[in-house]
Enzyme design. Structure first.
Site, PDB file in Angstrom:
ATOM      1  N   HIS A   2       0.819  -1.348  -0.059  1.00 20.03           N
ATOM      2  CA  HIS A   2       0.153   0.029  -0.176  1.00 20.03           C
ATOM      3  C   HIS A   2       0.920   1.282  -0.090  1.00 20.03           C
ATOM      4  CE1 HIS A   2      -3.024   2.942   1.450  1.00 20.03           C
ATOM      5  NE2 HIS A   2      -4.032   2.022   1.768  1.00 20.03           N
ATOM      6  N   GLU A  48      -1.012   1.359  -5.249  1.00 24.68           N
ATOM      7  CA  GLU A  48      -0.732   0.095  -4.445  1.00 24.68           C
ATOM      8  C   GLU A  48      -0.757  -0.983  -5.373  1.00 24.68           C
ATOM      9  OE1 GLU A  48      -3.802   2.598  -1.598  1.00 24.68           O
ATOM     10  OE2 GLU A  48      -4.158   0.345  -1.419  1.00 24.68           O
TER      11      GLU A  48
HETATM   12  O1  TA6 Z   1      -6.262   1.612  -0.278  1.00 21.32           O
HETATM   13  C1  TA6 Z   1      -7.060   2.641  -0.067  1.00 21.32           C
HETATM   14  C2  TA6 Z   1      -7.772   2.632   1.224  1.00 21.32           C
HETATM   15  O2  TA6 Z   1      -8.363   1.350   1.322  1.00 21.32           O
HETATM   16  C3  TA6 Z   1      -8.822   3.441   1.558  1.00 21.32           C
HETATM   17  O3  TA6 Z   1     -10.198   3.272   1.273  1.00 21.32           O
HETATM   18  C4  TA6 Z   1      -8.380   4.166   2.879  1.00 21.32           C
HETATM   19  O4  TA6 Z   1      -9.186   3.752   3.825  1.00 21.32           O
HETATM   20  C5  TA6 Z   1      -6.973   3.791   2.923  1.00 21.32           C
HETATM   21  O5  TA6 Z   1      -6.964   2.643   2.174  1.00 21.32           O
HETATM   22  C6  TA6 Z   1      -6.389   3.700   4.161  1.00 21.32           C
HETATM   23  O6  TA6 Z   1      -6.654   2.691   5.019  1.00 21.32           O
HETATM   24  P1  TA6 Z   1      -6.213   2.981   6.594  1.00 21.32           P
HETATM   25  O7  TA6 Z   1      -6.835   1.660   7.054  1.00 21.32           O
HETATM   26  O8  TA6 Z   1      -4.632   2.766   6.564  1.00 21.32           O
HETATM   27  O9  TA6 Z   1      -6.865   4.139   6.968  1.00 21.32           O
END
Ligand code: TA6
Length: 298
Positions: free
Chosen positions: A168, A272
């Site tokens: 990510h 990601e």
């Molecule tokens: O990858 C995008 C995502 O899934 C968004 O929806 C957002 O929530 C982000 O990840 C961050 O997630 P986190 O759990 O680290 O706050």
């Protein structure tokens, strides 16, 4: 750092483990090629900077740094599910791998070749309580003038399982309103901000004008961030990954996140490298899957 953990041996002068004041263990890497940092809790790369360049990864100034808390920035490892758990919303978003301590399997390298660290996470009682499968996950972190991350998952149990995964990555950018992204032109995506509606990108480079949270399924393309501010181009190449996720929280979501500065949204963009949703990987007993992201300047 609790007395439970002893610091693994480093490589003199180029790779050193530190106990952080917050109770974490950090591996700091510095060679003439680049510098990097990896936190063992989550096998989380928090810093990568080729020599003579600005850092490529964004790390929030408001991030938590504590055992069991996700780090906001760098490269969180999402596994074995992505985003909210499909049936048990009380389980941690993006799985448990990013908040669990990984073991150092090996560390090697030199000033000339750069440094490679291999970290692993094996199933145990705690992981089985959240996800009833046996696995061995390995993250290979290769730090040269580029950052190569290889996530390998092996089914060490007796029954098949399916899982989701994502590297990510939070990229450091000059201004989300000025950058553009190529590699996804014409691609289909699921818009998480519109009930997962399936849409298609146009034929011009992707630009950002508001909160963006999109999953590009069945997509193996190399993506490039074109950043006029630095100026630079960041290339994200991948293999073993059929999903790409693109995210920027913009103003309101940034303000709603306690571990993210209200004014930080222009300075980051997540691209990601993933296998999520219909692209989830399925492994029979003894099988393994390998996913790689290569991050470099063009
Ligand atoms: O990858 C995008 C995502 O899934 C968004 O929806 C957002 O929530 C982000 O990840 C961050 O997630 P986190 O759990 O680290 O706050």
């Amino acid at each position: 750092m609790s007395s439970l953990h002893t610091l693994p041996p480093g490589i003199p002068g180029i790779a050193t483990f530190f106990a952080t004041p917050d109770g974490l263990t950090r591996l700091s890497i510095a060679t003439p090629l680049s510098t990097a940092a990896v936190i063992l809790e989550g096998a989380h790369v928090t810093h990568f900077q080729p020599h003579g360049q600005a850092p490529l990864l964004f790390l929030s100034g408001s991030s938590h740094f504590a055992p069991g808390r996700p780090i906001r920035g760098g490269v969180p490892v999402c596994f074995p599910w992505f985003s909210a758990h499909a049936s048990q919303p009380e389980l941690p978003a993006h799985g448990f791998a990013r908040t669990t301590r990984w073991t150092v399997e090996s560390l090697a390298g030199s000033e000339e070749t750069g440094v490679t660290a291999v970290l692993s996470l094996a199933s145990d009682e705690t992981t089985r309580a959240q996800w009833p499968h046996d696995f061995l996950a390995r993250l290979r972190v290769e730090v040269t003038r580029e950052l190569r991350l290889t996530l390998e998952v092996e089914n060490t149990g007796t029954a098949p399982f399916s899982y989701e995964e994502a590297l990510h990555t939070y990229f450091a950018i000059s201004d989300a309103r000025e950058v553009s992204m190529t590699g996804l032109e014409g691609a289909a995506y699921l818009d998480k901000l519109d009930a997962g509606q399936r849409k298609e990108l146009g034929t011009t480079p992707l630009r950002f004008v508001g909160e963006t949270d999109r999953i590009f399924p069945a997509n193996t393309a190399t993506c490039v961030i074109h950043d006029p501010g630095y100026p630079r181009r960041i290339v994200v190449e991948k293999s073993g990954s059929r999903s790409t996720v693109v995210w920027n929280p913009w103003i309101a979501k940034a303000a709603a996140m306690a571990d993210f500065g209200d004014q930080e949204w222009p300075s980051m963009l997540c691209i990601e490298t993933a296998n999520v949703g219909r692209d989830a990987a399925t492994l029979a007993p003894g099988e393994r899957h390998v996913m790689t992201a290569v991050i470099r300047l063009d």
